[in-house]
Enzyme design. Sequence first.
Site, mmCIF file in Angstrom:
data_model
loop_
_atom_site.group_PDB
_atom_site.id
_atom_site.type_symbol
_atom_site.label_atom_id
_atom_site.label_comp_id
_atom_site.label_asym_id
_atom_site.label_seq_id
_atom_site.Cartn_x
_atom_site.Cartn_y
_atom_site.Cartn_z
ATOM 1 N N LYS A 47 115.327 -35.508 82.989
ATOM 2 C CA LYS A 47 116.582 -35.618 82.244
ATOM 3 C C LYS A 47 117.102 -34.247 81.816
ATOM 4 C CE LYS A 47 115.877 -40.373 80.791
ATOM 5 N NZ LYS A 47 115.602 -41.337 79.708
ATOM 6 N N SER B 248 117.330 -45.854 76.874
ATOM 7 C CA SER B 248 117.258 -44.458 76.455
ATOM 8 C C SER B 248 118.604 -43.801 76.168
ATOM 9 C CB SER B 248 116.502 -43.625 77.493
ATOM 10 O OG SER B 248 117.188 -43.598 78.723
#
Length: 348
Positions: free
Chosen positions: A287, A242
């Site tokens: 996140k 990611s």
Amino acid sequence: MSRRALALMVAGFLTVVLALFGAMLPVPYVALSPGPTENTIGDANGKPVITIDGHQTYPTDGKLSLVTVAYQGGPDNRLDLLTALRGWANPSIAVVPEEAIFPRTSSLEQVEQENTQEMSDSQQWATAAALNALKVPIEESVSVAQTDKGAPADGKLKPGDVIIAVDGTPVTALESVATAVQKHKAGDPVKFTVRRGGSSTDVTLTAGKADDGRTVVGVRMQTSYKFPFKVDISVGDVGGPSAGLMFSLGIYDKLTPGSITGGKSVAGTGTIDPAGNVGPIGGIEQKMVGAKAAGATVFLTPADNCGDAVKAVPQGLRLVKVETLSGAIKALDTLRTGSGDVPACTAG
């Protein structure tokens, strides 16, 4: 003390003991929480996250931070019920079934190996994407990632072998190897020409048949790249794919004059492929919390994650929708200059 009072006291004591015992019971869940951030154009553990040798680089400022998700629990260290309940009550923590992170078909070691390989691949693809965006020529080749145990290729083809040709036909892409193998029937010889240790060699395999009837040799392949200069990425104990987008932006920023952040603290996430396409990731809520805590004011969000992101975005964090590396660069340029509209995430 009356018998009734004694009975109530004993019952109360047993209830407390049972509650405490129950709270300590392990449960098959994993708690996901905001993990550390790393500035891809800065340093980590006393060394640059991105080091480029053999090509001119330029000063940068601001931040281009990758964000991570930390987890607690797993097959070898399960959460207790009390910790899981605390996680469910905390909006910045997601408590998910264990098999969502650790599939029952994979061991903990296999999951960790896959995460490590995905991180390695994302660094290669991020470098390729950045150089492609800058029109820097790169060489591509198809190489052996691994072979299936007991398959025709097992012990004959080795990880790192570069596949030059199959049956004398030059290999130009991953698909061309599969196409060449599919021309055969089970039991046919298939000749691979590979580059190994600086020299070419021919390896003949006997084709097999998969359960679905396809002709196979049991080799897993990957696209490898030879870059005209060295790009090294070091982020320590971080796995998964990611961070690809932020690696690409960090490389691009270092190879171009000026600063694409305009001095802003930018964070973001998203997978990347060599063509620069940005893909979705997991743990977007955690996140964003990590990005905000690290001081970010802008968060680059994969388009496919926008729906979830807008529902949980921390106050003061601007979501910018990105689908490609070039789109992310353009959005940052627009933010820096104030010269136009920036794609935004919407609930729809």
